[in-house]
Design a protein around this motif. Structure first.
Motif, PDB file in Angstrom:
ATOM      1  N   LYS A 227       0.626  -1.348   0.322  1.00  0.00           N
ATOM      2  CA  LYS A 227       0.394   0.188   0.173  1.00  0.00           C
ATOM      3  C   LYS A 227       1.316   1.405  -0.147  1.00  0.00           C
ATOM      4  O   LYS A 227       1.300   2.305  -1.020  1.00  0.00           O
ATOM      5  CB  LYS A 227      -1.290   0.037   1.475  1.00  0.00           C
ATOM      6  N   ASP A 228       2.013   1.385   1.065  1.00  0.00           N
ATOM      7  CA  ASP A 228       3.186   2.413   0.420  1.00  0.00           C
ATOM      8  C   ASP A 228       3.590   2.972  -0.097  1.00  0.00           C
ATOM      9  O   ASP A 228       3.166   3.364  -0.418  1.00  0.00           O
ATOM     10  CB  ASP A 228       4.126   2.322   2.037  1.00  0.00           C
ATOM     11  N   ILE A 229       3.933   1.337  -1.078  1.00  0.00           N
ATOM     12  CA  ILE A 229       4.356   1.749  -2.516  1.00  0.00           C
ATOM     13  C   ILE A 229       3.788   2.092  -2.765  1.00  0.00           C
ATOM     14  O   ILE A 229       4.424   3.200  -4.366  1.00  0.00           O
ATOM     15  CB  ILE A 229       5.594  -0.371  -2.972  1.00  0.00           C
ATOM     16  N   VAL A 230       2.946   1.852  -3.467  1.00  0.00           N
ATOM     17  CA  VAL A 230       1.980   1.826  -4.023  1.00  0.00           C
ATOM     18  C   VAL A 230       1.694   3.876  -4.068  1.00  0.00           C
ATOM     19  O   VAL A 230       1.140   4.370  -5.674  1.00  0.00           O
ATOM     20  CB  VAL A 230       0.333   1.340  -4.703  1.00  0.00           C
TER      21      VAL A 230
ATOM     22  N   LYS B 249      12.720   2.508  -7.475  1.00  0.00           N
ATOM     23  CA  LYS B 249      13.137   2.346  -6.569  1.00  0.00           C
ATOM     24  C   LYS B 249      11.443   2.029  -5.899  1.00  0.00           C
ATOM     25  O   LYS B 249      11.630   0.634  -4.942  1.00  0.00           O
ATOM     26  CB  LYS B 249      13.621   3.183  -5.553  1.00  0.00           C
ATOM     27  N   ASP B 250      10.704   2.308  -6.438  1.00  0.00           N
ATOM     28  CA  ASP B 250       9.088   1.494  -5.639  1.00  0.00           C
ATOM     29  C   ASP B 250       9.168   0.909  -6.348  1.00  0.00           C
ATOM     30  O   ASP B 250       8.283  -0.618  -5.417  1.00  0.00           O
ATOM     31  CB  ASP B 250       8.068   3.120  -5.572  1.00  0.00           C
ATOM     32  N   VAL B 251       8.949   0.220  -7.648  1.00  0.00           N
ATOM     33  CA  VAL B 251       8.772  -0.885  -8.568  1.00  0.00           C
ATOM     34  C   VAL B 251       9.840  -1.428  -7.865  1.00  0.00           C
ATOM     35  O   VAL B 251       9.338  -2.672  -7.870  1.00  0.00           O
ATOM     36  CB  VAL B 251       8.669  -0.239  -9.699  1.00  0.00           C
ATOM     37  N   THR B 252      10.586  -1.630  -7.907  1.00  0.00           N
ATOM     38  CA  THR B 252      12.255  -2.551  -7.304  1.00  0.00           C
ATOM     39  C   THR B 252      11.163  -3.251  -6.121  1.00  0.00           C
ATOM     40  O   THR B 252      10.980  -4.531  -5.439  1.00  0.00           O
ATOM     41  CB  THR B 252      13.267  -2.367  -7.492  1.00  0.00           C
ATOM     42  N   ASP B 253      10.732  -2.483  -5.341  1.00  0.00           N
ATOM     43  CA  ASP B 253      10.781  -2.921  -3.832  1.00  0.00           C
ATOM     44  C   ASP B 253       8.950  -3.867  -3.606  1.00  0.00           C
ATOM     45  O   ASP B 253       8.883  -4.765  -3.705  1.00  0.00           O
ATOM     46  CB  ASP B 253      10.087  -1.805  -2.481  1.00  0.00           C
ATOM     47  N   MET B 254       8.101  -3.210  -5.184  1.00  0.00           N
ATOM     48  CA  MET B 254       6.959  -3.659  -5.320  1.00  0.00           C
ATOM     49  C   MET B 254       7.071  -5.772  -5.563  1.00  0.00           C
ATOM     50  O   MET B 254       7.016  -6.600  -5.470  1.00  0.00           O
ATOM     51  CB  MET B 254       6.152  -3.249  -6.337  1.00  0.00           C
TER      52      MET B 254
END
Lengths: 205, 151
Positions: A119-122, A149-154
């Motif tokens: 949720k945080d990432i999105v 970075k967000d997409v990588t963490d996802m």
């Protein structure tokens, strides 16, 4: 007399016009709609509560959800390619569609911790994608860095069916990474200016 | 000549009439517990800079000079503030996830460094909102420590 009449009529017209604008402004005052992903989340929860799912449904959901994480990656790669090609207008469009796809990510199948992480990432990624949809190319690239970075963490949570390469350019903004489907380095932060700056840092999957 | 007169009259009437339209002022009575100043130990000098240079558009409380309550300036301002708050609302700081705080801090630092914030259109009137070299440095240093703590 005629002149007077005209005056009054025009003043009346102006009033009507003004109130119309005022009403429009009034509507805009209403609280902004909640984030689309939250809404989606709610409706998903409702579904879960209402009817316990049998195994087939769960299978179907699982597939759907995988498709959505893949869909985000697909949109992300398209956006990356637009930045590689120095295409500001296309990147704007793709930023907007990525924001939409991100909002649709189905996180119901994950553990509580993963759900809150996702949720945080999105939430963060949507904001960057939206900024990309309305910025000049330099600004788009700034946001693309954090978006990457967000997409990588996802992907670290959702996984992906395809091999993805994490690439890294030490020159852009103190060092910046991005994801690519290909081993060949094509730099989205510099585009044609320094197309091949960078190296493969990691292979995911 | 006649036409000019008519136009002038209309403009005047319109100007007077729009003064009576109700306005939502951005002046919330309460300070939420999630405010940036409440959840962080902000040095006094930095706090003052943020209050003067940022909070008018990035919080739920705007200090309006009188001329900003005159229409249509107030309408223009209203949209402006709404946009500012959507991007960043210091009053809601602690409702942001760490990831988003990090993104916000990144943007804050970038935009102050580049001189994009505070906006030129804002400092044009609010001369006191212009950050001096020292103030800018203090704010940037503080934001950078916050960001480092998050990483």
């Amino acid at each position: 007399m005629k002149m007077m009449k005209q005056n009054v009529m025009i003043a009346g017209l102006a009033l009507v016009l003004l109130s119309a604008t005022a009403c429009k402004d009034g509507n805009k005052n209403e609280p902004a709609a909640p984030m689309s992903n939250e809404m989606h989340q709610e409706s998903m929860d409702d579904m879960m509560d209402d009817k316990p799912m049998n195994e087939d449904d769960e299978m179907a959901m699982n597939n759907g959800q995988d498709a959505k994480a893949e869909a985000i990656l697909t949109d992300y790669f398209k956006l990356k390619d637009a930045l590689v090609a120095d295409d500001n207008a296309k990147a704007k469009e793709l930023g907007a569609s990525l924001a939409t796809t991100l909002g649709k990510l189905d996180i119901s199948e994950y553990t509580d911790t993963q759900q809150s992480d996702l949720k945080d990432i999105v939430e963060d990624a949507v904001e960057h994608a939206e900024h990309i949809s309305e910025s000049d190319i330099a600004h788009q690239r700034e946001h693309f860095k954090v978006l990457s970075k967000d997409v990588t963490d996802m992907v670290a949570i959702t996984g992906t069916e395809n091999t993805v390469y994490q690439q890294f350019c030490p020159m852009y903004d103190g060092g910046s990474a991005w994801l690519s489907t290909s081993k060949d380095v094509k730099n989205p932060y510099y585009g044609s200016k320094m197309l091949t700056c960078g190296k493969v840092q990691k292979e995911i999957n | 000549m006649k036409v000019l007169k008519i136009i002038a009259w209309i403009a005047l009437i319109a100007f007077v009439v729009i003064q009576f339209f109700p306005m939502d002022y951005n002046q919330s009575e309460t300070l939420p517990q999630t405010d940036f100043m409440l959840v962080n130990k902000v040095p006094a000098t930095v706090e003052k800079s943020l209050q003067v240079s940022c909070y008018d558009c990035h919080s739920n409380y705007t200090k309006y000079p009188w001329y900003n309550k005159v229409q249509p300036v107030a309408w223009f301002l209203e949209d402006h503030i709404k946009e500012g708050k959507a991007e960043l609302n210091f009053n809601e700081w602690d409702t942001y996830s760490d990831r988003r705080k990090n993104s916000k801090l990144r943007s804050i630092i970038k935009q102050i460094e580049n001189g994009q914030m505070p906006l030129d259109s804002y400092t044009l009137i609010h001369r006191d909102a212009i950050l001096s070299k020292e103030e800018k440095e203090a704010v940037l240093n503080y934001m950078k420590t916050l960001k480092d703590d998050l990483e």
